[in-house]
Design a protein around this motif. Structure first.
Motif, PDB file in Angstrom:
ATOM      1  N   LEU A   4      41.724  80.026  41.290  1.00  0.00           N
ATOM      2  CA  LEU A   4      42.760  80.449  40.350  1.00  0.00           C
ATOM      3  C   LEU A   4      42.750  81.967  40.200  1.00  0.00           C
ATOM      4  CD1 LEU A   4      42.388  77.829  37.462  1.00  0.00           C
ATOM      5  CD2 LEU A   4      44.097  77.850  39.296  1.00  0.00           C
ATOM      6  N   ALA A   5      43.923  82.534  39.951  1.00  0.00           N
ATOM      7  CA  ALA A   5      44.012  83.969  39.670  1.00  0.00           C
ATOM      8  C   ALA A   5      43.547  84.233  38.251  1.00  0.00           C
ATOM      9  CB  ALA A   5      45.438  84.455  39.860  1.00  0.00           C
ATOM     10  N   GLU A   6      42.795  85.311  38.068  1.00  0.00           N
ATOM     11  CA  GLU A   6      42.378  85.700  36.722  1.00  0.00           C
ATOM     12  C   GLU A   6      43.553  86.333  35.982  1.00  0.00           C
ATOM     13  OE1 GLU A   6      41.567  89.437  39.141  1.00  0.00           O
ATOM     14  OE2 GLU A   6      41.693  87.267  39.440  1.00  0.00           O
ATOM     15  N   HIS A   7      43.362  86.579  34.686  1.00  0.00           N
ATOM     16  CA  HIS A   7      44.454  87.039  33.836  1.00  0.00           C
ATOM     17  C   HIS A   7      45.123  88.298  34.373  1.00  0.00           C
ATOM     18  CE1 HIS A   7      46.642  87.875  30.063  1.00  0.00           C
ATOM     19  NE2 HIS A   7      46.321  89.127  30.288  1.00  0.00           N
ATOM     20  N   VAL A   8      44.355  89.358  34.658  1.00  0.00           N
ATOM     21  CA  VAL A   8      44.986  90.619  35.044  1.00  0.00           C
ATOM     22  C   VAL A   8      45.639  90.515  36.417  1.00  0.00           C
ATOM     23  CG1 VAL A   8      43.519  92.059  33.589  1.00  0.00           C
ATOM     24  CG2 VAL A   8      42.818  91.584  35.941  1.00  0.00           C
ATOM     25  N   ALA A   9      45.119  89.667  37.298  1.00  0.00           N
ATOM     26  CA  ALA A   9      45.747  89.500  38.609  1.00  0.00           C
ATOM     27  C   ALA A   9      47.162  88.949  38.456  1.00  0.00           C
ATOM     28  CB  ALA A   9      44.914  88.577  39.486  1.00  0.00           C
ATOM     29  N   ALA A  10      47.298  87.913  37.630  1.00  0.00           N
ATOM     30  CA  ALA A  10      48.602  87.287  37.447  1.00  0.00           C
ATOM     31  C   ALA A  10      49.533  88.147  36.600  1.00  0.00           C
ATOM     32  CB  ALA A  10      48.429  85.912  36.808  1.00  0.00           C
ATOM     33  N   GLU A  11      49.012  88.705  35.515  1.00  0.00           N
ATOM     34  CA  GLU A  11      49.854  89.449  34.574  1.00  0.00           C
ATOM     35  C   GLU A  11      50.236  90.827  35.093  1.00  0.00           C
ATOM     36  OE1 GLU A  11      51.211  88.888  31.570  1.00  0.00           O
ATOM     37  OE2 GLU A  11      50.586  86.796  31.447  1.00  0.00           O
ATOM     38  N   GLU A  12      49.311  91.504  35.746  1.00  0.00           N
ATOM     39  CA  GLU A  12      49.541  92.914  36.051  1.00  0.00           C
ATOM     40  C   GLU A  12      49.675  93.224  37.537  1.00  0.00           C
ATOM     41  OE1 GLU A  12      50.328  93.921  33.441  1.00  0.00           O
ATOM     42  OE2 GLU A  12      49.078  93.020  31.908  1.00  0.00           O
ATOM     43  N   PHE A  13      49.125  92.386  38.419  1.00  0.00           N
ATOM     44  CA  PHE A  13      49.244  92.635  39.852  1.00  0.00           C
ATOM     45  C   PHE A  13      50.137  91.620  40.552  1.00  0.00           C
ATOM     46  CE2 PHE A  13      44.873  94.335  38.871  1.00  0.00           C
ATOM     47  CZ  PHE A  13      45.255  95.668  38.912  1.00  0.00           C
ATOM     48  N   HIS A  14      50.658  90.650  39.814  1.00  0.00           N
ATOM     49  CA  HIS A  14      51.564  89.636  40.353  1.00  0.00           C
ATOM     50  C   HIS A  14      50.934  88.843  41.499  1.00  0.00           C
ATOM     51  CE1 HIS A  14      54.379  91.661  37.772  1.00  0.00           C
ATOM     52  NE2 HIS A  14      54.210  92.790  38.427  1.00  0.00           N
ATOM     53  N   ARG A  15      49.621  88.709  41.422  1.00  0.00           N
ATOM     54  CA  ARG A  15      48.939  87.790  42.347  1.00  0.00           C
ATOM     55  C   ARG A  15      48.681  86.501  41.575  1.00  0.00           C
ATOM     56  NH1 ARG A  15      43.792  86.253  42.994  1.00  0.00           N
ATOM     57  NH2 ARG A  15      42.827  88.028  41.936  1.00  0.00           N
ATOM     58  N   TYR A  16      49.461  85.488  41.871  1.00  0.00           N
ATOM     59  CA  TYR A  16      49.409  84.246  41.101  1.00  0.00           C
ATOM     60  C   TYR A  16      48.545  83.179  41.763  1.00  0.00           C
ATOM     61  CZ  TYR A  16      53.383  86.586  39.000  1.00  0.00           C
ATOM     62  OH  TYR A  16      54.186  87.515  38.390  1.00  0.00           O
ATOM     63  N   ARG A  17      48.038  83.461  42.944  1.00  0.00           N
ATOM     64  CA  ARG A  17      47.234  82.487  43.679  1.00  0.00           C
ATOM     65  C   ARG A  17      45.766  82.868  43.642  1.00  0.00           C
ATOM     66  NH1 ARG A  17      49.934  81.715  49.501  1.00  0.00           N
ATOM     67  NH2 ARG A  17      48.072  80.420  49.688  1.00  0.00           N
ATOM     68  N   GLY A  18      44.919  81.847  43.861  1.00  0.00           N
ATOM     69  CA  GLY A  18      43.489  82.088  43.916  1.00  0.00           C
ATOM     70  C   GLY A  18      42.829  81.504  45.150  1.00  0.00           C
ATOM     71  N   TYR A  19      43.617  80.912  46.070  1.00  0.00           N
ATOM     72  CA  TYR A  19      43.041  80.433  47.339  1.00  0.00           C
ATOM     73  C   TYR A  19      44.116  80.426  48.416  1.00  0.00           C
ATOM     74  CZ  TYR A  19      45.060  75.731  46.687  1.00  0.00           C
ATOM     75  OH  TYR A  19      45.924  74.663  46.535  1.00  0.00           O
ATOM     76  N   TRP A  20      43.652  80.528  49.696  1.00  0.00           N
ATOM     77  CA  TRP A  20      44.550  80.656  50.833  1.00  0.00           C
ATOM     78  C   TRP A  20      43.964  79.879  52.006  1.00  0.00           C
ATOM     79  CZ3 TRP A  20      42.854  84.133  47.417  1.00  0.00           C
ATOM     80  CH2 TRP A  20      43.806  84.813  46.637  1.00  0.00           C
ATOM     81  N   TRP A  21      44.787  79.018  52.599  1.00  0.00           N
ATOM     82  CA  TRP A  21      44.369  78.292  53.794  1.00  0.00           C
ATOM     83  C   TRP A  21      44.274  79.237  54.993  1.00  0.00           C
ATOM     84  CZ3 TRP A  21      42.537  73.499  54.371  1.00  0.00           C
ATOM     85  CH2 TRP A  21      42.820  72.526  53.407  1.00  0.00           C
ATOM     86  N   ALA A  22      43.286  79.005  55.867  1.00  0.00           N
ATOM     87  CA  ALA A  22      43.243  79.696  57.152  1.00  0.00           C
ATOM     88  C   ALA A  22      44.403  79.195  58.013  1.00  0.00           C
ATOM     89  CB  ALA A  22      41.914  79.429  57.855  1.00  0.00           C
ATOM     90  N   PRO A  23      44.939  80.024  58.904  1.00  0.00           N
ATOM     91  CA  PRO A  23      46.052  79.588  59.749  1.00  0.00           C
ATOM     92  C   PRO A  23      45.746  78.334  60.561  1.00  0.00           C
ATOM     93  CG  PRO A  23      45.817  81.966  59.862  1.00  0.00           C
ATOM     94  CD  PRO A  23      44.636  81.459  59.089  1.00  0.00           C
ATOM     95  N   ASP A  24      44.462  78.117  60.925  1.00  0.00           N
ATOM     96  CA  ASP A  24      44.122  76.916  61.690  1.00  0.00           C
ATOM     97  C   ASP A  24      43.771  75.734  60.790  1.00  0.00           C
ATOM     98  OD1 ASP A  24      41.608  77.517  60.702  1.00  0.00           O
ATOM     99  OD2 ASP A  24      40.720  78.003  62.651  1.00  0.00           O
TER     100      ASP A  24
END
Length: 714
Positions: free
Chosen positions: A181-201
């Motif tokens: 999960l994205a922490e508070h400042v990531a979502a509120e201030e950096f517009h990063r709303y995700r906390g995980y990403w699948w590898a392309p494979d």
């Protein structure tokens, strides 16, 4: 039905309109959310088939939650209960796709669903707890999700469901630590709303681990059930500790690699991209005056610097960057601020791709350019006129120079989504209601996404003009039946905060303001320095002097507009704003009682030392380095100053939600106490059960209470 009631029932005319529009990676479908009508808040999942041009309903919340059963088959009261469940769930809030756009995953009322977008099947997938942010792997076979209540653990487990239904724990710890999960400042201030990403494979997941144990907990309210713990929020207050954020590469078979960077020096993880090659991340110093674009080796977790971002005020990365280009170069968004340039631009391994005349706002994706030619970039940008945003095709060919060509000639505010050779373009304009989404496949126009949204009975016509030597964007609205030569009281309706514009060529921005004009006001809106769309220097002039620069611009622009519009009666001026605009409205009436007669102060930040770290410190610096700066920007400090002339006391209406999760209600209560102590007249309007965002929304009763207040004092 008049405007306040209709706006409240339709959520500002947004119910029934397409949103969250995404083009499938295989170009065959356009996926979007839309509710069934103008007063239906529950969004369903839809798609447009590119070959046929026909829309198809994929997932209906009423069907999935069992609320479409015939009334005769339900026990007394059961249908009403199910209807409340459907409405309270808000429908499908968001969805995620596999790389081809053939599979969608979404959560509904905390349950996990998988939709086959090719064949139309939608199935519920068993999960161990309430589901947050589900995402299919790139092949559409596995589903990952976060749950906050699994096996007795209250927060932040990241889990993966295998094709056979086996649900595996990928990462999770005790309360106070979240995974995925994205922490508070990531979502509120950096517009990063995700906390995980699948590898392309699809064989591993890059996941953020967030430890909030150092943060102070703010208790919002006590629950109705004494056995339930009080509602609280771990909040990073300016100058205090932040959540500790780290990144980890998690193999599905249990392997684990930590991502290495100097987290003490660069604690903010502002962006992550892993579409191809290795992951690219952007990390920032706490001051946000320096950042690094890092390439991550997915085998070892080691990082390599691809670019540096630096600015003596703060850096402002461009959404959609960094990203890999097909030729291996890394696309980075930054600013050009030397040799007379003042622009937001795109670079590829240090080579400038966009002309300095273009203010780049977002990189949408890649535009195909023939079988043997490198793809171009599709970007959203402004050129010369900040109220307009258009789409541009940007060439990326090595040695090709700077080439950015505008796509389309329609005026307005454009956005887009692209997948392969299919392009969906949304246009908001002063000429029509809402956002019109049109779809093209190559040169063929496929069709337009239908909208079921209500429309307002009138079409606002703001008079837009740039004023003062700073060329501040501004607009004036009059009543439809206004007779020239009739002087009107002025309502300065403001936001003014960094990162947001109000003077834009989109009808929705002006609907409520036109209603205010019809009540007998000349409504004025101004974009001061600090707002985007013009140039980096225009935005960053507010650094450590937010109050002085912004308020000066508002006052100077209002005075300049009165010279151009003699019907503006500057003897009767009210100011109204919400959130940052609420702070600015309070500041205006306290600092300039000679100009402002009264103020509506909605959900204000009254003391920036109590607001979050990333926002306050970006614009005002660290509190330890300038408590005088914070005091200078505090409404509480200003309101506590002795009132020299009682005739200069201007009435204020303070409005605030009591179930706030962002700007805490304590802000408004502290301001009220300071106003009482110095004898300044004001009223407090608490909105029980409403959050910061809900309080700032249109409410029929609230608008009428505000109108009564303005009429009383103007």
């Amino acid at each position: 039905m008049d405007f306040p009631e209709l706006a409240a029932r339709t959520r500002r005319f947004s119910h029934g309109a397409p949103r969250a529009v995404t083009v499938a990676g295989d170009s065959a479908r356009v996926i979007f959310l839309r509710s069934a009508g103008p007063e239906d808040p529950a969004d369903a999942l839809w798609l447009l088939d590119v070959d046929s041009g026909e829309e198809r309903l994929v997932a209906d919340p009423a069907v999935l939650l069992g609320t479409d059963a015939e009334p005769a088959r339900l026990a007394p009261g059961e249908r009403a209960l199910r209807e409340r469940l459907r409405l309270s769930s808000g429908g499908i809030g968001s969805y995620a796709l596999d790389s081809a756009g053939r599979v969608a995953a979404f959560a509904l009322a905390g349950r996990l669903f998988r939709a086959d977008l090719v064949h139309g099947d939608v199935v519920e997938v068993t999960a161990v707890g309430p589901v947050i942010d589900p995402r299919p792997d790139p092949a559409g076979e596995r589903l990952a999700y976060v749950t906050d209540a699994a096996e007795g653990v209250r927060r932040g487990q990241l889990r993966v469901v295998e094709p056979d239904g086996t649900d595996n724990l990928l990462a999770g710890e005790d309360s106070g630590v979240t995974w995925g999960l994205a922490e508070h400042v990531a979502a509120e201030e950096f517009h990063r709303y995700r906390g995980y990403w699948w590898a392309p494979d699809g064989r591993s997941v890059l996941a953020a681990r967030v430890d909030e144990s150092r943060l102070e907990r703010w208790y919002l309210h006590d629950p109705a059930d004494p056995a339930t713990p009080p509602t609280s929020l771990a909040y990073p207050v300016a100058g205090g500790p932040n959540a500790e954020v780290s990144l980890h590469l998690l193999d599905l078979d249990g392997g684990w690699v930590d991502v290495h960077w100097d987290r003490e020096t660069y604690p903010y993880l502002s962006s992550v991209d892993w579409a191809e090659g290795g992951p690219l991340i952007t990390v920032l110093r706490r001051s946000q005056q320096h950042g690094l674009v890092l390439a991550v080796d997915p085998r070892t977790g080691e990082t390599q610097v691809h670019a540096e971002l630096a600015d003596p005020r703060w850096v402002e990365p461009i959404p959609g960057t960094p990203a890999h280009l097909p030729d291996g170069r890394v696309l980075v968004g930054g600013e050009l601020a030397h040799d007379g340039y003042d622009a937001r631009c795109l670079f590829a391994d240090g080579t400038l791709l966009t002309p300095p005349s273009l203010y780049v706002r977002r990189v949408v994706g890649r535009l195909p350019n023939g079988p043997n030619a490198p793809a171009d970039l599709l970007v959203e940008a402004s050129e010369g006129e900040p109220s307009q945003r258009h789409l541009y095709r940007v060439r990326t060919t090595i040695g090709g120079g700077m080439d950015a060509r505008r796509m389309g000639s329609d005026p307005g505010w454009h956005t887009a989504s692209i997948g392969g050779s299919t392009l969906a373009v949304g246009i908001a304009s002063l000429e029509h209601a809402g956002v019109r989404w049109r779809v093209w496949h190559g040169d063929r126009e496929v069709g337009e996404l239908r909208s079921f949204a209500a429309t307002c009975s009138y079409a606002p016509r703001p008079t837009m003009v740039r004023v003062t030597d700073r060329r501040l964007p501004s607009a004036v609205l009059y009543p439809a039946e206004h007779v020239k030569g009739t002087r009107l009281p002025v309502l300065l309706d403001i936001y003014g905060g960094p990162g947001h514009q109000e003077v834009v060529a989109a009808r929705s921005v002006w609907l409520e303001r036109q209603w205010w004009a019809e009540q007998g006001f000349a409504v004025v809106t101004i974009d001061n320095r600090g707002t985007p769309g013009i140039a980096p220097s225009f935005e960053k002039a507010i650094h450590r002097r937010v109050a002085d620069v912004i308020l000066t611009d508002q006052v100077d622009a209002l005075t300049a507009l009165a010279d151009k519009h003699p019907d503006l009666d500057l003897e009767r001026v009210a100011v109204r704003g919400w959130s940052f605009g609420g702070w600015l409205a309070g500041l205006a009436v306290l600092r300039h009682p000679e100009l402002f007669t009264c103020a509506i102060v909605g959900a204000p930040v009254t003391d920036w030392a109590l607001y979050d770290t990333a926002y306050s410190e970006r614009y005002l610096g660290m509190p330890d380095d300038g408590m005088d700066v914070y005091a200078h920007h505090s409404l509480v400090e200003l309101a506590a100053e002795p009132l020299g002339d009682p005739a200069q006391a201007r009435p204020m209406l303070l409005v605030h939600g009591l179930a706030d999760d962002n700007v805490l209600a304590a802000h408004t209560l502290r301001l009220s106490a300071a106003l009482l102590a110095t004898g300044r007249p004001h009223a407090v309007l608490p909105l029980t059960g409403a959050s910061h965002l809900a309080a700032g929304g249109v409410s029929e009763r609230l608008l009428r209470l505000e109108l009564d207040f303005l009429r009383r004092y103007l």
